[in-house]
Motif scaffolding. Structure first.
Motif, mmCIF file in Angstrom:
data_model
loop_
_atom_site.group_PDB
_atom_site.id
_atom_site.type_symbol
_atom_site.label_atom_id
_atom_site.label_comp_id
_atom_site.label_asym_id
_atom_site.label_seq_id
_atom_site.Cartn_x
_atom_site.Cartn_y
_atom_site.Cartn_z
ATOM 1 N N VAL A 109 0.718 -1.209 -0.151
ATOM 2 C CA VAL A 109 -0.078 -0.058 -0.008
ATOM 3 C C VAL A 109 0.748 1.216 0.076
ATOM 4 C CG1 VAL A 109 -1.544 1.434 1.423
ATOM 5 C CG2 VAL A 109 -2.103 -1.014 1.082
ATOM 6 N N GLY A 110 2.006 1.355 0.620
ATOM 7 C CA GLY A 110 2.883 2.387 0.981
ATOM 8 C C GLY A 110 3.562 2.544 -0.598
ATOM 9 N N VAL A 111 3.846 1.510 -1.086
ATOM 10 C CA VAL A 111 4.558 1.699 -2.468
ATOM 11 C C VAL A 111 3.812 1.943 -3.374
ATOM 12 C CG1 VAL A 111 5.689 0.432 -4.315
ATOM 13 C CG2 VAL A 111 6.136 -0.275 -1.757
ATOM 14 N N VAL A 112 2.404 1.555 -3.422
ATOM 15 C CA VAL A 112 1.350 2.242 -4.147
ATOM 16 C C VAL A 112 1.137 3.771 -4.080
ATOM 17 C CG1 VAL A 112 -1.169 2.271 -4.924
ATOM 18 C CG2 VAL A 112 -0.067 0.217 -4.550
ATOM 19 N N PHE A 113 1.235 4.349 -3.044
ATOM 20 C CA PHE A 113 0.882 5.558 -2.895
ATOM 21 C C PHE A 113 2.174 6.339 -3.232
ATOM 22 C CE2 PHE A 113 -2.451 4.762 0.283
ATOM 23 C CZ PHE A 113 -3.373 5.580 -0.103
ATOM 24 N N SER A 114 3.538 5.906 -2.836
ATOM 25 C CA SER A 114 4.685 6.475 -3.298
ATOM 26 C C SER A 114 4.679 6.443 -4.656
ATOM 27 C CB SER A 114 5.859 5.771 -2.519
ATOM 28 O OG SER A 114 6.185 4.414 -3.050
ATOM 29 N N GLY A 115 4.549 5.351 -5.292
ATOM 30 C CA GLY A 115 4.390 5.409 -6.824
ATOM 31 C C GLY A 115 3.523 6.543 -7.575
ATOM 32 N N ILE A 116 2.397 6.527 -7.041
ATOM 33 C CA ILE A 116 1.491 7.549 -7.700
ATOM 34 C C ILE A 116 2.204 8.956 -7.491
ATOM 35 C CG2 ILE A 116 -0.586 8.357 -7.208
ATOM 36 C CD1 ILE A 116 -1.836 5.730 -6.588
ATOM 37 N N LEU A 117 2.476 9.257 -6.122
ATOM 38 C CA LEU A 117 2.914 10.543 -5.734
ATOM 39 C C LEU A 117 4.283 10.808 -6.667
ATOM 40 C CD1 LEU A 117 2.703 10.550 -1.866
ATOM 41 C CD2 LEU A 117 1.426 12.006 -3.525
ATOM 42 N N ILE A 118 5.296 10.073 -6.739
ATOM 43 C CA ILE A 118 6.181 10.126 -7.616
ATOM 44 C C ILE A 118 6.338 10.439 -8.918
ATOM 45 C CG2 ILE A 118 8.419 8.966 -8.427
ATOM 46 C CD1 ILE A 118 8.721 7.470 -5.453
ATOM 47 N N SER A 119 5.083 9.690 -9.602
ATOM 48 C CA SER A 119 4.749 10.029 -10.815
ATOM 49 C C SER A 119 4.136 11.156 -11.199
ATOM 50 C CB SER A 119 3.690 8.786 -11.352
ATOM 51 O OG SER A 119 2.682 8.943 -10.805
ATOM 52 N N TYR A 120 3.733 11.861 -10.171
ATOM 53 C CA TYR A 120 2.976 12.973 -10.318
ATOM 54 C C TYR A 120 4.096 14.348 -10.118
ATOM 55 C CZ TYR A 120 -1.742 11.569 -11.443
ATOM 56 O OH TYR A 120 -2.825 11.034 -12.179
ATOM 57 N N THR A 121 4.911 13.930 -8.868
ATOM 58 C CA THR A 121 5.658 15.048 -8.503
ATOM 59 C C THR A 121 6.999 14.965 -8.901
ATOM 60 O OG1 THR A 121 6.322 13.953 -6.310
ATOM 61 C CG2 THR A 121 4.182 15.371 -6.452
ATOM 62 N N GLY A 122 7.584 13.659 -9.393
ATOM 63 C CA GLY A 122 8.913 13.478 -9.611
ATOM 64 C C GLY A 122 9.920 13.414 -8.374
ATOM 65 N N TRP A 123 9.242 13.526 -6.921
ATOM 66 C CA TRP A 123 10.066 13.256 -5.833
ATOM 67 C C TRP A 123 10.530 11.987 -5.336
ATOM 68 C CZ3 TRP A 123 6.485 17.098 -2.901
ATOM 69 C CH2 TRP A 123 6.340 18.650 -3.455
ATOM 70 N N SER A 124 11.566 11.553 -5.845
ATOM 71 C CA SER A 124 12.034 10.265 -5.552
ATOM 72 C C SER A 124 12.137 9.940 -3.976
ATOM 73 C CB SER A 124 13.161 9.808 -6.230
ATOM 74 O OG SER A 124 13.024 10.176 -7.669
ATOM 75 N N ILE A 125 12.357 11.162 -3.127
ATOM 76 C CA ILE A 125 12.642 10.768 -1.784
ATOM 77 C C ILE A 125 11.368 10.419 -1.063
ATOM 78 C CG2 ILE A 125 11.948 13.270 -0.938
ATOM 79 C CD1 ILE A 125 14.396 13.445 0.794
ATOM 80 N N ILE A 126 10.301 10.567 -1.626
ATOM 81 C CA ILE A 126 8.937 10.018 -0.984
ATOM 82 C C ILE A 126 9.099 8.527 -0.822
ATOM 83 C CG2 ILE A 126 6.541 9.583 -1.368
ATOM 84 C CD1 ILE A 126 6.539 12.189 -2.984
ATOM 85 N N ASP A 127 9.953 7.954 -1.819
ATOM 86 C CA ASP A 127 9.743 6.279 -1.527
ATOM 87 C C ASP A 127 10.472 5.856 -0.488
ATOM 88 O OD1 ASP A 127 9.615 3.651 -2.719
ATOM 89 O OD2 ASP A 127 11.577 3.649 -3.314
ATOM 90 N N PRO A 128 11.643 6.367 -0.054
ATOM 91 C CA PRO A 128 12.437 5.944 1.333
ATOM 92 C C PRO A 128 11.753 6.556 2.624
ATOM 93 C CG PRO A 128 13.690 7.641 0.219
ATOM 94 C CD PRO A 128 12.724 7.316 -0.770
ATOM 95 N N LEU A 129 11.088 7.683 2.547
ATOM 96 C CA LEU A 129 10.170 8.191 3.559
ATOM 97 C C LEU A 129 9.156 7.183 3.867
ATOM 98 C CD1 LEU A 129 10.157 12.092 3.090
ATOM 99 C CD2 LEU A 129 11.529 10.936 4.374
ATOM 100 N N ILE A 130 8.294 7.002 3.106
ATOM 101 C CA ILE A 130 7.203 5.913 3.315
ATOM 102 C C ILE A 130 7.863 4.468 3.747
ATOM 103 C CG2 ILE A 130 5.602 4.428 2.103
ATOM 104 C CD1 ILE A 130 4.520 7.070 0.516
ATOM 105 N N GLY A 131 9.179 4.213 3.177
ATOM 106 C CA GLY A 131 9.713 2.872 3.655
ATOM 107 C C GLY A 131 9.976 3.010 5.200
ATOM 108 N N ILE A 132 10.503 3.965 5.747
ATOM 109 C CA ILE A 132 10.911 4.192 6.931
ATOM 110 C C ILE A 132 9.519 4.155 7.938
ATOM 111 C CG2 ILE A 132 11.645 5.671 8.859
ATOM 112 C CD1 ILE A 132 13.700 6.673 6.477
ATOM 113 N N VAL A 133 8.497 4.916 7.342
ATOM 114 C CA VAL A 133 7.300 4.920 8.365
ATOM 115 C C VAL A 133 6.501 3.399 8.287
ATOM 116 C CG1 VAL A 133 5.006 5.714 8.236
ATOM 117 C CG2 VAL A 133 6.760 7.253 7.800
ATOM 118 N N ILE A 134 6.733 2.729 7.363
ATOM 119 C CA ILE A 134 6.075 1.391 7.224
ATOM 120 C C ILE A 134 7.195 0.402 8.097
ATOM 121 C CG2 ILE A 134 5.935 -0.714 5.659
ATOM 122 C CD1 ILE A 134 5.255 1.238 3.408
#
Length: 278
Positions: free
Chosen positions: A146-171
């Motif tokens: 679920v976290g990866v889905v959200f990060s993938g969607i956010l990254i595709s719209y914003t281009g902010w790759s840093i979202i991926d590791p941040l969500i990983g830490i929260v999870i």
């Protein structure tokens, strides 16, 4: 078997997509999901071992294997969390471009597969620690997906790759929090502690309330497996003529507490041993 089959199919699909898109994240997640397959196989093996009849060397059979596997599954979960944290922190300090859409779609399939597998174990997760271990693995993976889905969607719209590791830490933090009870209960049963949900003092008080019972000592309660609890006790009674009546009533009390494997030693008042001397 259904859970194992579904997850093997997903591992193959995720690894193939990771190779196609040259995504290290998807390839590493496929490896993580492969560890979940191993955990499910371990849980199934423990169930099979628990059904083997006792013998001269193992008088309880191999029922304790369900406790050991639940402990192993808790440890595997914590190792997986360590891997997630390590990868997340690495990406946090060294951001890498990520193919957001491909990751989101693949993770979406992961949510579906892991969600269904977790649902298969949901009904019995509070009855059996071994089932809970399998459930925790699948629920944790569904959460990661679920976290990866959200990060993938956010990254595709914003281009902010840093979202991926941040969500990983929260999870990772959420998984540690939810895994603690599994680890705690597994260690407790491995050390022959009183199973969670069983109150030894309350059981002693209920035994003492039985007519003609004078004292109850050397009371020991432990788990034979993740579903079976055993008890031994010394019970002092007024008169041995009522022994069978008292024994039947005590066993009824214990049965109502979910304790089926019972060994009782009865003593009379004059020849009873104390709590610390026998």
């Amino acid at each position: 078997m259904i859970g194992i089959g579904l997850n093997i199919a997903f591992v193959i699909a995720e690894f193939s997509i990771g190779i196609y898109y040259n995504s290290l994240g998807l390839i590493s997640d496929a490896g993580h999901n492969l560890s979940d397959v191993a955990s499910l196989i371990l849980a199934m093996l423990a169930f099979r071992l628990a059904q083997i009849a006792p013998n001269g060397r193992y008088t309880y059979g191999y029922k304790k294997s369900t406790v050991l596997v639940s402990l192993l599954n808790a440890i595997i979960l914590l190792i997986a969390v360590g891997v997630i944290l390590g990868e997340s922190l690495g990406k946090l300090f060294n951001p890498q471009p990520v193919e957001g859409v491909a990751i989101a779609w693949t993770a979406g399939v992961g949510v579906f597969i892991n969600g269904i597998t977790a649902w298969l174990f949901m009904k019995d997760k509070d009855k059996d620690l071994n089932v809970k271990g399998a459930y925790m693995h699948m629920a944790a993976d569904a959460l990661v997906s679920v976290g990866v889905v959200f990060s993938g969607i956010l990254i595709s719209y914003t281009g902010w790759s840093i979202i991926d590791p941040l969500i990983g830490i929260v999870i990772a933090g959420i998984i540690i929090y939810s895994t603690w009870s599994l680890l705690h209960d597994s260690i407790r049963l491995s050390l022959d502690g009183v199973p969670v949900g069983t109150d030894g003092e309350k059981i002693r008080e209920q035994i003492m309330e039985v007519a003609d019972v004078v004292e109850c000592h050397h009371l020991h309660i432990w788990a034979i497996s993740t579903t079976e609890t055993a008890l031994t006790a010394h019970i002092v009674i007024e008169n041995f003529s009522v022994l069978e009546v008292v024994k039947k009533e005590v066993k009824t009390i214990l049965l109502n507490s979910g304790i089926r494997h019972v060994t009782l030693e009865f003593e009379d008042v004059e020849n009873s041993c104390s709590e610390h001397k026998c």
